[in-house]
Design a protein around this motif. Sequence first.
Motif, mmCIF file in Angstrom:
data_model
loop_
_atom_site.group_PDB
_atom_site.id
_atom_site.type_symbol
_atom_site.label_atom_id
_atom_site.label_comp_id
_atom_site.label_asym_id
_atom_site.label_seq_id
_atom_site.Cartn_x
_atom_site.Cartn_y
_atom_site.Cartn_z
ATOM 1 N N LYS A 6 -10.023 5.179 -3.053
ATOM 2 C CA LYS A 6 -11.469 5.453 -3.023
ATOM 3 C C LYS A 6 -11.878 6.298 -4.226
ATOM 4 N N LEU A 19 -12.962 3.500 5.245
ATOM 5 C CA LEU A 19 -13.170 2.053 5.170
ATOM 6 C C LEU A 19 -14.636 1.737 4.900
ATOM 7 N N MET A 35 -5.189 5.565 0.523
ATOM 8 C CA MET A 35 -6.575 5.096 0.644
ATOM 9 C C MET A 35 -7.551 6.070 -0.005
ATOM 10 N N CYS A 72 -12.494 -5.487 -3.907
ATOM 11 C CA CYS A 72 -12.336 -5.106 -2.500
ATOM 12 C C CYS A 72 -10.893 -5.362 -2.087
ATOM 13 N N LEU A 73 -10.255 -4.333 -1.535
ATOM 14 C CA LEU A 73 -8.880 -4.433 -1.061
ATOM 15 C C LEU A 73 -8.908 -4.533 0.462
ATOM 16 N N GLU A 74 -8.387 -5.654 0.991
ATOM 17 C CA GLU A 74 -8.401 -5.897 2.427
ATOM 18 C C GLU A 74 -7.052 -5.491 3.028
ATOM 19 N N LEU A 75 -7.101 -4.556 3.979
ATOM 20 C CA LEU A 75 -5.906 -4.034 4.636
ATOM 21 C C LEU A 75 -5.838 -4.575 6.054
ATOM 22 N N LEU A 127 0.823 -1.205 0.000
ATOM 23 C CA LEU A 127 0.000 0.000 0.000
ATOM 24 C C LEU A 127 0.861 1.261 0.000
ATOM 25 N N LEU A 149 -12.839 -0.761 0.304
ATOM 26 C CA LEU A 149 -11.751 -0.957 1.249
ATOM 27 C C LEU A 149 -12.268 -1.638 2.497
#
Length: 799
Positions: free
Chosen positions: A662, A688, A658, A638-641, A614, A668
């Motif tokens: 978006k 988020l 982020m 969907c990006l999982e952080l 990221l 997110l």
Amino acid sequence: MRRLHVWLVVSVTGCIIAGLVPLLLTYAELNLLQQQAQQLHATNALATQAREAAHHVTKAMEAAGGEGAQAAFSQAEGALADLGNALTARVGEGRLPELGLAALAVSEAAVSLAAPIDPADLTRARSEASALIARADLHVSDAERELRTATDESVRKLFDRFGSIAILLLSTIGVGCTIAAVGSISIFRSLQRAAQSKAALQEAESILRQRTLQLTEAHRLGKLGEYRFSSDMKTVELGPEAQALLRLPSSQASLRVEAFSAMFMDARSARMASLRQQPGGAGATNTIDVQMRRGDGSIGDFSLTTKPISGPDGSFAGIFGTLQDISDRKAAESQLEQIAYCDPLTGLANRSRFNKELAQSLSRIDIEGGDCALMLIDIDRFKEVNDTLGHGAGDELLIKIGVLLWRMTTGKGFLARLGGDEYAIIFSGNTDRAFLSACAERITKALSASFTLERGEVDVGASIGISRAPADGRTASDLLRNADLALYKAKENGRGGYAFFTADLDLAAQTKATLAKELRHALAHSSAGLHLHYQPQVEIATGLVTGFEALIRWTHPQRGEISPAEFIPIAESTNLISDVGNWVLRQAARQAKAWIDAGAPPREVSVNVSAAQLCCADFVAEVASVLRETMLPAHLLCLELTESVMVDYAEGRVRTAMKALKGLGVTLALDDFGTSYSSLGHLAELPLDKLKIDRVFVHGSVTSHRAHALLKGIIALGRRLGMTVIAEGAETAAEVALLRDAECDMVQGFVFGPALPPVEARRIADRSDEVPLVEPTTPSPAFMPAFMEEQIRELRAVG
């Protein structure tokens, strides 16, 4: 100057010739002309006297026989006598012959007048006298004419000679003037060159004086002086600058060599003494840095340069040298070394000083034998101190730990801070395993105690890795690498302990290196076994599969199945994690678009994103490129952080990334919520969309009231923040029912299926469209393959 004198003599000689020769020639001709003029004047006087005599004769003849005849004859006779005498004198002087004839005629006339004259013969006498006078006058006239002719001829010849003389004069003047001009020009040029040479000499003298002053000033500014050893090497002559630098009185301009050598503070004086033993030397220049005691007792650093000098006959004439005070430079070097080799925070040696010390220790082992040991110390939970109390508290902790370690290792080993929360100790001489173990235990025990900081009290700890030389490596890189492997081993054993390097750790490291190389190859070649499996995400309210989480798998061509738990840490430690993440992102997006193109309903696909990925500068551009290439709608990605990203939020890079993501329209999600540190304030501010609850909060929630309450609180928190809440790790229908009662939005777990290949994953999703999983039970073989049941049983046994 000799050439100048020659040209001067030539010029003067030419001038003398040009003036003297014409004067001499002109004087001779003028003298001749004067003589001719005198003769002409005398002849004119005779002619006049002859005419006067003729006049008297004529008057005497006219008066003959009358009164006054006697007086007239007397006058005529006297005039003729005078004329005759004059003519005779001129003839006696050797003048013209016509004058002699005239004199004869006058004499005859005088005789005739002197004789008595008869009156009868008077007429005849008159005629004869007149004829004689006329003849005399004629001869005088002829003489006068001849003289005039001679005079005219002389004048003509004189003028002709004057022409020649003029030409000669002009030629002589020209030659003389030319010689004089050449001489004058030569003299002028010689004088000009002499003036230029004098000016150049004066300028050179001025430059020399200026350079001398500059050199003297340079010596003063550079603190440089000179000295000289005598040919017998018994005395040393010091220049005034050297005396001033050594702070010696003027009376000590000459010192005995022994007194001069006694001023040296170290063994370098022996090197100076050796010069006396071999005065001839090779003539090479030698420079040494020494410490000397000045005349006032102070000690300074000096640089001495010496060179033997020879006399005219080539014999040894002594040694010339320069002495420079380098005390300021040495002090500056010491300060620079302090800066270069000192850690500015703790005051301990830094990595550069550590590397130098380690290299020297290993060099001594190679030369003298023996051994040494390296101990790497890593502070446990230091990151939590930085995250909770701030970097100021972290720095304060590092200083306290540095002081503690310094007190424990003083006189035993060399301590350094390598950077961050990592310290190192080099032990030389005593590397017994029992001694090193005792030191490591004391250090871990001391660092496990509480530290009181300005902002509170913290508890940390330490993990230690130990390697020894030459058993574990003969080079600094090998020793560091092996100590690092031992440190990782200590951390794997549960932190707060220590471990020695062993050969199996090296084998494990080689295996990791090989896997890293093969993983890099697999990312570049599709045939190397990397692929994705997809785990369904079920919406509790409808029982439909609305999305998948993409999980990487590696079927190695030779090794078979390699667990992500094995190769993902390798990717993280070898900086391959960003490449792996980008590969997963691209493959998952292609698969989601392929399902849509095959007629399946649009379903979201989730991809894990690491903090390193990221924070990479081009990650946002990479996501935009993937969406553009696959034409997948952005909201379906969907990006999982992970929560570790939350820690880096304070730097601002994560928030910027982020917001940019978006802006692309992607979803997110915060993954593994609750398993690490996270700030609720940051959670509320970050953009988020989803909150994924870790499986540790799901397991046990059915049987534990507190676990159930905590799970419900997390779900409520996420929903109140406007996020979609997803629970991971659900394995039973009871857990799903509890999640549904707690108003959790989605469930992901083995209860609906593990991660499956694309075909199997879509089959489950399509099945859920036909039979919604509102009250899911244990999957039956009717809609789950047998191999999936085995995987579920194995995973449950492991879990």
